[in-house]
Design a protein around this motif. Structure first.
Motif, PDB file in Angstrom:
ATOM      1  N   SER A   5       0.812  -1.147   0.230  1.00 41.71           N
ATOM      2  CA  SER A   5       0.155   0.149   0.006  1.00 41.71           C
ATOM      3  C   SER A   5       0.989   1.594  -0.050  1.00 41.71           C
ATOM      4  CB  SER A   5      -1.238  -0.280   0.828  1.00 41.71           C
ATOM      5  OG  SER A   5      -0.292   0.134   2.384  1.00 41.71           O
ATOM      6  N   ALA A   6       2.479   1.221   0.800  1.00 37.72           N
ATOM      7  CA  ALA A   6       2.763   2.279   0.791  1.00 37.72           C
ATOM      8  C   ALA A   6       3.328   2.479  -0.495  1.00 37.72           C
ATOM      9  CB  ALA A   6       3.598   2.703   1.830  1.00 37.72           C
ATOM     10  N   ARG A   7       3.871   1.483  -1.204  1.00 40.05           N
ATOM     11  CA  ARG A   7       4.585   1.706  -2.241  1.00 40.05           C
ATOM     12  C   ARG A   7       3.876   1.542  -3.191  1.00 40.05           C
ATOM     13  NH1 ARG A   7       5.519  -3.095  -2.938  1.00 40.05           N
ATOM     14  NH2 ARG A   7       4.265  -4.469  -4.482  1.00 40.05           N
ATOM     15  N   LEU A   8       2.413   2.271  -3.087  1.00 41.76           N
ATOM     16  CA  LEU A   8       1.870   2.536  -4.794  1.00 41.76           C
ATOM     17  C   LEU A   8       0.912   3.766  -4.417  1.00 41.76           C
ATOM     18  CD1 LEU A   8      -1.142  -0.775  -4.975  1.00 41.76           C
ATOM     19  CD2 LEU A   8       0.392   0.037  -5.941  1.00 41.76           C
ATOM     20  N   LEU A   9       1.234   4.030  -2.797  1.00 41.27           N
ATOM     21  CA  LEU A   9       1.669   5.811  -2.934  1.00 41.27           C
ATOM     22  C   LEU A   9       2.048   6.496  -3.571  1.00 41.27           C
ATOM     23  CD1 LEU A   9      -0.514   5.781   0.165  1.00 41.27           C
ATOM     24  CD2 LEU A   9      -2.009   5.992  -1.566  1.00 41.27           C
ATOM     25  N   LYS A  10       3.789   5.575  -3.125  1.00 44.57           N
ATOM     26  CA  LYS A  10       5.160   6.868  -3.069  1.00 44.57           C
ATOM     27  C   LYS A  10       5.011   6.348  -5.708  1.00 44.57           C
ATOM     28  CE  LYS A  10       9.908   6.723  -2.354  1.00 44.57           C
ATOM     29  NZ  LYS A  10      10.544   6.187  -1.883  1.00 44.57           N
ATOM     30  N   LEU A  11       4.600   5.478  -5.556  1.00 43.26           N
ATOM     31  CA  LEU A  11       4.968   4.956  -7.298  1.00 43.26           C
ATOM     32  C   LEU A  11       3.618   5.731  -7.225  1.00 43.26           C
ATOM     33  CD1 LEU A  11       5.322   3.702 -10.032  1.00 43.26           C
ATOM     34  CD2 LEU A  11       3.484   1.996  -9.668  1.00 43.26           C
ATOM     35  N   LEU A  12       2.335   5.989  -7.057  1.00 43.55           N
ATOM     36  CA  LEU A  12       1.085   7.277  -7.143  1.00 43.55           C
ATOM     37  C   LEU A  12       2.159   8.748  -7.650  1.00 43.55           C
ATOM     38  CD1 LEU A  12      -1.098   7.847  -8.894  1.00 43.55           C
ATOM     39  CD2 LEU A  12      -1.858   7.484  -6.695  1.00 43.55           C
ATOM     40  N   THR A  13       2.729   8.954  -6.202  1.00 35.65           N
ATOM     41  CA  THR A  13       3.531  10.445  -7.025  1.00 35.65           C
ATOM     42  C   THR A  13       4.228  10.765  -7.562  1.00 35.65           C
ATOM     43  OG1 THR A  13       3.141  10.458  -4.071  1.00 35.65           O
ATOM     44  CG2 THR A  13       4.801  11.893  -5.400  1.00 35.65           C
ATOM     45  N   LEU A  14       4.966   9.256  -8.112  1.00 33.82           N
ATOM     46  CA  LEU A  14       6.089   9.633  -8.930  1.00 33.82           C
ATOM     47  C   LEU A  14       5.826  10.001 -10.419  1.00 33.82           C
ATOM     48  CD1 LEU A  14       8.127   6.762  -7.951  1.00 33.82           C
ATOM     49  CD2 LEU A  14       9.218   9.269  -7.294  1.00 33.82           C
ATOM     50  N   LEU A  15       4.710   8.715 -10.236  1.00 30.63           N
ATOM     51  CA  LEU A  15       3.858   9.148 -11.555  1.00 30.63           C
ATOM     52  C   LEU A  15       3.195  10.636 -11.962  1.00 30.63           C
ATOM     53  CD1 LEU A  15       2.442   5.549 -11.814  1.00 30.63           C
ATOM     54  CD2 LEU A  15       4.517   6.632 -13.385  1.00 30.63           C
ATOM     55  N   THR A  22      10.988   4.858 -16.175  1.00 34.05           N
ATOM     56  CA  THR A  22      11.116   4.739 -17.149  1.00 34.05           C
ATOM     57  C   THR A  22      10.784   2.300 -16.318  1.00 34.05           C
ATOM     58  OG1 THR A  22      13.569   3.756 -16.727  1.00 34.05           O
ATOM     59  CG2 THR A  22      12.997   4.759 -18.865  1.00 34.05           C
ATOM     60  N   GLY A  23      10.804   2.061 -16.377  1.00 33.29           N
ATOM     61  CA  GLY A  23      10.567   0.902 -15.392  1.00 33.29           C
ATOM     62  C   GLY A  23      11.606   0.550 -14.603  1.00 33.29           C
ATOM     63  N   ALA A  24      12.154   0.307 -15.113  1.00 30.46           N
ATOM     64  CA  ALA A  24      13.857   0.100 -14.713  1.00 30.46           C
ATOM     65  C   ALA A  24      14.073   1.380 -13.475  1.00 30.46           C
ATOM     66  CB  ALA A  24      15.001   0.475 -14.948  1.00 30.46           C
ATOM     67  N   GLU A  25      13.359   2.499 -13.971  1.00 34.49           N
ATOM     68  CA  GLU A  25      12.938   3.308 -12.890  1.00 34.49           C
ATOM     69  C   GLU A  25      12.802   3.932 -12.337  1.00 34.49           C
ATOM     70  OE1 GLU A  25      14.883   7.690 -16.097  1.00 34.49           O
ATOM     71  OE2 GLU A  25      12.976   6.712 -15.954  1.00 34.49           O
ATOM     72  N   LEU A  26      11.791   3.469 -12.140  1.00 33.18           N
ATOM     73  CA  LEU A  26      10.899   3.133 -10.753  1.00 33.18           C
ATOM     74  C   LEU A  26      11.138   2.176  -9.945  1.00 33.18           C
ATOM     75  CD1 LEU A  26       7.794   2.986 -12.875  1.00 33.18           C
ATOM     76  CD2 LEU A  26       8.513   5.629 -11.016  1.00 33.18           C
ATOM     77  N   ALA A  27      11.827   0.826 -10.629  1.00 25.44           N
ATOM     78  CA  ALA A  27      11.871  -0.043 -10.164  1.00 25.44           C
ATOM     79  C   ALA A  27      13.475   0.372  -8.383  1.00 25.44           C
ATOM     80  CB  ALA A  27      12.341  -1.098 -11.124  1.00 25.44           C
ATOM     81  N   THR A  28      14.146   1.434  -9.115  1.00 24.58           N
ATOM     82  CA  THR A  28      15.379   1.879  -8.588  1.00 24.58           C
ATOM     83  C   THR A  28      15.173   3.034  -7.851  1.00 24.58           C
ATOM     84  OG1 THR A  28      17.112   1.811 -10.374  1.00 24.58           O
ATOM     85  CG2 THR A  28      17.432   3.081  -8.377  1.00 24.58           C
ATOM     86  N   LYS A  29      13.888   3.383  -7.820  1.00 25.07           N
ATOM     87  CA  LYS A  29      13.685   4.652  -7.401  1.00 25.07           C
ATOM     88  C   LYS A  29      12.738   3.676  -5.697  1.00 25.07           C
ATOM     89  CE  LYS A  29      13.766   8.754  -8.625  1.00 25.07           C
ATOM     90  NZ  LYS A  29      14.058   9.651  -7.540  1.00 25.07           N
ATOM     91  N   SER A  33      12.003  -4.790  -7.724  1.00 26.68           N
ATOM     92  CA  SER A  33      11.939  -5.804  -9.406  1.00 26.68           C
ATOM     93  C   SER A  33      10.967  -4.653 -10.628  1.00 26.68           C
ATOM     94  CB  SER A  33      11.653  -7.182  -9.575  1.00 26.68           C
ATOM     95  OG  SER A  33      10.225  -7.766  -9.518  1.00 26.68           O
ATOM     96  N   PRO A  34      11.603  -4.770 -11.872  1.00 26.89           N
ATOM     97  CA  PRO A  34      10.791  -4.128 -13.241  1.00 26.89           C
ATOM     98  C   PRO A  34       9.312  -4.838 -13.038  1.00 26.89           C
ATOM     99  CG  PRO A  34      13.505  -4.495 -13.245  1.00 26.89           C
ATOM    100  CD  PRO A  34      12.848  -5.290 -12.741  1.00 26.89           C
ATOM    101  N   ARG A  35       9.023  -6.297 -12.517  1.00 21.92           N
ATOM    102  CA  ARG A  35       7.836  -6.537 -12.964  1.00 21.92           C
ATOM    103  C   ARG A  35       6.940  -6.426 -11.572  1.00 21.92           C
ATOM    104  NH1 ARG A  35       7.381 -13.846 -11.984  1.00 21.92           N
ATOM    105  NH2 ARG A  35       5.338 -13.893 -11.966  1.00 21.92           N
ATOM    106  N   THR A  36       8.039  -6.331 -10.363  1.00 23.69           N
ATOM    107  CA  THR A  36       6.462  -5.813  -9.799  1.00 23.69           C
ATOM    108  C   THR A  36       6.131  -4.338 -10.125  1.00 23.69           C
ATOM    109  OG1 THR A  36       7.616  -7.184  -7.190  1.00 23.69           O
ATOM    110  CG2 THR A  36       6.267  -4.548  -6.622  1.00 23.69           C
ATOM    111  N   ILE A  37       7.276  -3.898 -10.533  1.00 22.32           N
ATOM    112  CA  ILE A  37       6.234  -2.385 -11.225  1.00 22.32           C
ATOM    113  C   ILE A  37       5.267  -3.059 -12.150  1.00 22.32           C
ATOM    114  CG2 ILE A  37       6.807  -0.581 -12.590  1.00 22.32           C
ATOM    115  CD1 ILE A  37       8.122  -0.621  -9.493  1.00 22.32           C
ATOM    116  N   ARG A  38       5.453  -3.302 -13.190  1.00 24.72           N
ATOM    117  CA  ARG A  38       4.288  -3.890 -13.529  1.00 24.72           C
ATOM    118  C   ARG A  38       3.373  -4.630 -13.368  1.00 24.72           C
ATOM    119  NH1 ARG A  38       8.884  -5.979 -16.823  1.00 24.72           N
ATOM    120  NH2 ARG A  38       8.474  -7.652 -15.891  1.00 24.72           N
ATOM    121  N   ALA A  39       3.035  -4.922 -11.961  1.00 20.89           N
ATOM    122  CA  ALA A  39       2.037  -5.649 -11.857  1.00 20.89           C
ATOM    123  C   ALA A  39       1.694  -4.800 -10.654  1.00 20.89           C
ATOM    124  CB  ALA A  39       2.459  -6.264 -10.508  1.00 20.89           C
TER     125      ALA A  39
END
Length: 325
Positions: A5-15, A22-29, A33-39
């Motif tokens: 849940s916390a990761r989704l909120l941080k991901l949404l803030t970045l987006l 890129t998926g790799a940039e989000l995965a690093t932030k 893994s890039p697979r988790t970012i896609r999910a």
């Protein structure tokens, strides 16, 4: 690794930032893994967030525009800025009701630390009172007019002048302008074959709109701010004057804001200044600030009286005036 849940909120803030990730940039932030970012991207889409994706070496993810309004994430500084902006909008722009509704919703969910910051700014800042309350403007009307400007569709509407005289207008709408506490529509009046400025709160649109029109060159070489400021100021002037100024038009125009009036060259060393004010004394003071000799070509008797009174008052202020003897 942070929780989902916390990761989704941080991901949404970045987006929400104005760039592609890129998926790799989000995965690093987010340290996943890039697979988790896609999910996670699919989870956000399932919650109603329109996440756009582009392929290729320069592709990536960003939050797109959707048909519904999902929850919005703001950091502390952004939340404070939005609340202050809404309060100012409620005071100044004629959109009081809509601004207050949005402000109430936002303040209800502010953390206590941010509410304290906002209240401190509101408590210890001062708003200069306005003489005339802002007329209420329908946000839907503003949206409709902006859409017609964008789509270049003619508009028919009923209009009330400042004397409450009704008229029917057919106009090519071009721009909306927020001037002080009022909204104006700048358009080309097809019946009068000239550019006009209309108070939005006096417009009652008629349907249907259209047809579409071919854009014309905007007045004042496209400087809509200068055009509206002159039109709005002139409409409010109670006293008007034409003054011959003993200075070049270029030098006088450089000292004046667009709302002051119009400057026309007579020759290289003199110009004609057309101006006005709602106060004869204020107009006389304004002319003195030109810092040049001038002659009143046309003007009301009240202006002549005010100029004489100011001249006598300035003369009496000098140490060698007989009044100080």
């Amino acid at each position: 690794m942070i929780e989902t849940s916390a990761r989704l909120l941080k991901l949404l803030t970045l987006l929400q930032s104005p760039r592609d990730w890129t998926g790799a940039e989000l995965a690093t932030k987010l340290d996943v893994s890039p697979r988790t970012i896609r999910a996670d991207i699919e989870r956000l889409r399932g919650l109603g967030y329109p996440v756009d994706a582009t392929r290729g070496s320069v592709g990536g993810y960003r939050l797109g525009a959707g048909g519904s309004l999902p929850p919005l994430l703001l950091n502390d500084e952004e939340a404070v800025a939005v609340v202050i902006g809404l309060r100012k909008a409620a005071e100044l722009t004629g959109l009081e009701e809509s601004s207050l509704h949005a402000l109430t919703k936002l303040e209800q969910v502010l953390p206590s630390r941010l509410r304290r910051r906002v209240n401190s700014i509101h408590t210890f800042s001062v708003q200069v009172p306005q003489d005339v309350p802002a007329p209420l403007v329908d946000p839907e009307l503003l949206t409709q007019l902006a859409g017609l400007c964008r789509d270049r569709e003619q508009l028919r509407f009923d209009y009330l002048s400042h004397r409450s005289d009704p008229s029917r207008r057919t106009v090519e709408p071009y721009r909306l302008v927020n001037w002080g506490r009022r909204w104006y529509l700048v358009g080309y009046d097809l019946d009068r074959q000239d550019w006009r400025t209309f108070r939005v709160d006096r417009i009652s649109p008629r349907i249907p709109t259209g047809p579409r029109f071919t854009p014309r060159s905007l007045p004042d070489d496209g400087d809509i701010t200068a055009y509206v400021s002159r039109r709005v100021s002139a409409a409010a002037w109670r006293y008007r004057a034409q003054v011959v100024v003993h200075a070049s038009a270029e030098s006088i125009a450089a000292r004046l804001p667009p709302a002051a009036g119009t400057v026309e060259p007579i020759d290289d060393h003199t110009c004609l200044f057309s101006t006005g004010s709602d106060s004869a004394t204020g107009l006389a003071v304004h002319l003195a600030l030109l810092d040049a000799d001038f002659e009143i070509r046309e003007g009301p008797d009240e202006l002549h009286t005010s100029v004489r009174q100011l001249a006598e008052r300035y003369a009496r202020a000098l140490p060698d005036h007989p009044a100080h003897a």
